[in-house]
Design a protein around this motif. Structure first.
Motif, PDB file in Angstrom:
ATOM      1  N   LEU A 315     -10.057  38.339  -0.213  1.00  0.00           N
ATOM      2  CA  LEU A 315      -9.416  38.456   1.106  1.00  0.00           C
ATOM      3  C   LEU A 315     -10.144  37.579   2.126  1.00  0.00           C
ATOM      4  N   GLY A 316     -11.497  37.659   2.101  1.00  0.00           N
ATOM      5  CA  GLY A 316     -12.291  36.838   3.008  1.00  0.00           C
ATOM      6  C   GLY A 316     -12.016  35.357   2.806  1.00  0.00           C
ATOM      7  N   ALA A 317     -11.971  34.933   1.549  1.00  0.00           N
ATOM      8  CA  ALA A 317     -11.742  33.519   1.253  1.00  0.00           C
ATOM      9  C   ALA A 317     -10.363  33.081   1.714  1.00  0.00           C
ATOM     10  N   ARG A 318      -9.372  33.965   1.477  1.00  0.00           N
ATOM     11  CA  ARG A 318      -7.990  33.642   1.870  1.00  0.00           C
ATOM     12  C   ARG A 318      -7.918  33.466   3.376  1.00  0.00           C
ATOM     13  N   LEU A 319      -8.602  34.366   4.126  1.00  0.00           N
ATOM     14  CA  LEU A 319      -8.620  34.291   5.590  1.00  0.00           C
ATOM     15  C   LEU A 319      -9.242  32.979   6.058  1.00  0.00           C
ATOM     16  N   CYS A 320     -10.177  32.430   5.262  1.00  0.00           N
ATOM     17  CA  CYS A 320     -10.864  31.186   5.647  1.00  0.00           C
ATOM     18  C   CYS A 320     -10.113  29.956   5.159  1.00  0.00           C
ATOM     19  N   GLY A 321      -8.913  30.167   4.638  1.00  0.00           N
ATOM     20  CA  GLY A 321      -8.077  29.021   4.304  1.00  0.00           C
ATOM     21  C   GLY A 321      -8.229  28.502   2.890  1.00  0.00           C
ATOM     22  N   TYR A 322      -8.912  29.241   2.016  1.00  0.00           N
ATOM     23  CA  TYR A 322      -8.959  28.817   0.612  1.00  0.00           C
ATOM     24  C   TYR A 322      -7.621  29.118  -0.037  1.00  0.00           C
ATOM     25  N   SER A 323      -7.283  28.332  -1.077  1.00  0.00           N
ATOM     26  CA  SER A 323      -6.027  28.568  -1.785  1.00  0.00           C
ATOM     27  C   SER A 323      -6.095  29.911  -2.493  1.00  0.00           C
ATOM     28  N   GLY A 324      -4.945  30.420  -2.913  1.00  0.00           N
ATOM     29  CA  GLY A 324      -4.905  31.690  -3.628  1.00  0.00           C
ATOM     30  C   GLY A 324      -5.753  31.644  -4.890  1.00  0.00           C
TER      31      GLY A 324
END
Lengths: 428, 428
Positions: A315-324
């Motif tokens: 979730l944190g990574a997704r919020l920071c704009g990483y791909s799924g």
């Protein structure tokens, strides 16, 4: 004086090493083997070893040296460089398991005054051990990718957040003091530590630069300081001794002698203290108390340990704009708990924060997450075999590889010397 | 768990190191400082530290590691090479102090069944510690002389003779068994040891050559073996555990990894175990029990410790055809007792072979002989300032200097690495 403790120590060293070598064969960290050695030798199975006060104290020293070394390895400048996204990944990756562990334990923990106990399992859940992930990523050539960098950065911050959480919970377990007083003491401890760090870090740097004949005194004096600070943390602030040891490590981190110090404390650790620590954890596990409820709890604990890190960090990574896909990889890379969770759990037993029958499930959870991490990692990194588009230059990765290269270089020097001496003797 | 032992260990490390640095300033070995630290911190003076069971067991481990390392350093081939004259010097240099210590103690020791006690002080008298002599001779450039070589050779054999004497006396102190049975057990132990050595030395050599990835396992496995053999010596043969540790060291001596093993066990020793051992010796000294008779005994003990080695070794040297002056030099070079005498004395207390009030005088004797040796050595080597006619090429001396050069080389490598890392960080 009885000399039976020599036999016990020999048994610990042999069994942890032999099982460690076996687990390494299966590409697992030696920690798993060392834990299993304690389980096999202890009351849970063969009953050849029981805990003694010597083992308890050596194990405690072992944890202190492990945490001191973790402090020595920490680079405060890197914490800043790791950046906003690593911080967000680590923070959510700590909060989700914390909450998850709390509610899961609450469902199983009967009795009164279980609030802190449940909260404590949550804290055990937060600790990430990144070494197995790093080894796996190196093996499949994915360490220098964008997701690999994010994992390394987040793991560093995760350690610090875990220390803070541990400090708060163990302080609360103290003498029934009010929450406010405990928080004030913790704040005072960290404030004092900042001042001590600012003064002593410079003094140490100056001393290490100025003096360079007998390096042993650096090692002995820094170790004495570590023990003193660990003691002071407990005695004056009610803060866990391992927190003190970690902060003592920070004072000597990034000084001109830190490589030397790390090498020496590493030796002290692996020759005696760590084997005793890991074996003593295995000795604490009592199998007969494993009722059906506890087996169910263990299974759910493992599942939830995996899921909560994947969800939190992902979730944190997704919020920071990483791909799924990258978010999933980052989440999976943070699953493994390893020694940090064990250190925390061990401290919890001593502080009365963990019921004995919960310790077995926690050890199983650590073993399971450590075994699962490389398997799952290889799964989520599968696909396009040779893809270099994703490679990234990173100081963190470079430093990690640097340290290993240095290890090899100094081993080569030693070998060369041994070869020379050997040939001298055989052909005089 | 109580965390007060952290404070005690920190105090031991700090005080032994600080006093060790001070004594080093006065060109004395750090052992003297470490002993004084125990005296100052213990019941004899400040009473800040008392012996605990943790300290006792760590000290015992410390002695075992010291003796294991001594075994690792022993070169059986060199024992033969040292030759007939070194053997004669060592033998008479052991017999004269043995008899002397026995009769001196007999004159002061009241009570029944004192035979073994008096004999034991004689055994303590036999142990030579040559390191301070070697340092002094190097400093005045006389190590590579004929007398210097004789001292080094005789000191090696002296160690082995001391081990044999210690083994016999501590075995006799056992459960009141008959002398014959004790001697049979000792003979059996040495016979078994020869067989174990012949089999395992080859196995170890083969293993060390074949395998060379993870060197840590050599360290851990050899340490486990050392502890096991020390335990087996006590449990099955009634032989002192430190004799077992020394023989375990012999098995790994002269193998392709011995430099690495020595370095690692040295680290384990100086970071934790040795400071605890030397401090615990100081803690055992009880000053109030020092009556006039004991003070007189201490003074005579010191005088006689000096005289008996000079007479014994000097006589041996004279018999082997050394000049009167060289014989005196050789005798003076063997005066210093150091850690070996302390290890023996410590074992004697545990075995009930040494009365507590005699321990203070023995510690004083060790300190005094260690302080006197360099002073007397410089006196007897005075004269013709630059005389190279006496210089001799010797493998023993070369090896000693070789080991020191290696120490410097590996330090240089570490420094270089630290410098590189430092510059990387400051100018990224």
């Amino acid at each position: 004086m009885s000399y039976h403790f020599l036999f016990e120590l020999a048994l610990i060293l042999l069994s942890t090493k032999v099982l460690g070598i076996l687990t390494k064969r299966f590409a697992l960290p030696q920690v798993v083997g060392a834990l299993l050695a304690g389980l096999v030798m202890g009351p849970a199975m063969l009953n050849l070893l029981q805990e003694t006060s010597l083992m308890d104290q050596l194990a405690e020293l072992g944890v202190i040296v492990l945490m001191f070394n973790a402090g020595l390895e920490t680079d405060l400048a890197e914490l800043k460089k790791a950046g906003r996204s690593a911080f967000i990944i680590a923070l959510i990756g700590v909060l989700v398991p914390l909450a998850g562990g709390f509610f899961l334990t609450a469902a199983f923990n009967q009795g009164q005054d279980t609030l802190l106990q449940n909260f404590f399992i949550g804290v055990v859940f937060t600790a990430t051990s990144v070494s197995i992930t790093v080894e796996t990523l190196k093996e499949i050539g994915k360490l220098s990718t964008r997701s690999g960098n994010a994992i390394l950065g987040a793991a560093i911050i995760d350690d610090v957040l875990g220390i803070v959480a541990l400090t708060i919970i163990t302080s609360l377990a103290g003498t029934g003091a009010s929450l406010l007083l405990v928080l004030i003491k913790i704040a005072a401890f960290f404030a004092v530590s900042v001042v001590v760090w600012m003064v002593l870090h410079r003094v140490v740097e100056w001393w290490f630069r100025r003096y360079d004949r007998d390096k042993r005194r650096f090692v002995v004096i820094s170790f004495a300081f570590c023990l003193l600070y660990a003691y002071a943390a407990e005695a004056f602030f009610g803060v866990a001794d391992i927190t003190g040891a970690y902060i003592a490590g920070l004072i000597f981190a990034k000084t001109p002698r830190v490589t030397y110090l790390q090498d020496r404390f590493d030796t002290l650790s692996y020759t005696l203290l760590s084997p005793v620590f890991f074996a003593s954890l295995g000795l604490k596990v009592v199998l007969p108390q494993m009722s059906m409820a506890i087996v169910l709890f263990s299974l759910l604990l493992i599942l939830w340990a995996v899921a909560s890190k994947v969800i939190g960090c992902g979730l944190g990574a997704r919020l920071c704009g990483y791909s799924g896909q990258d978010s999933l990889r980052i989440g999976v890379g943070m699953i493994s708990r390893g020694e940090v969770a064990l250190i925390v759990a061990n401290d919890g037993i001593a502080a009365g924060l963990m019921r004995e029958e919960f310790f077995g499930p926690v050890v199983l959870m650590v073993i399971a997450t450590t075994i699962l991490t490389p398997i799952l990692l290889k799964l989520v990194y599968k696909g396009r075999e040779k893809d270099y588009s994703d490679l990234q230059e990173s100081e963190l990765v470079n430093r990690y590889e640097d340290a290993q290269a240095f290890d090899l270089a100094s081993q080569a020097l030693l070998e060369d010397h041994e070869r020379l001496r050997g040939s001298e003797t055989h052909h005089p």
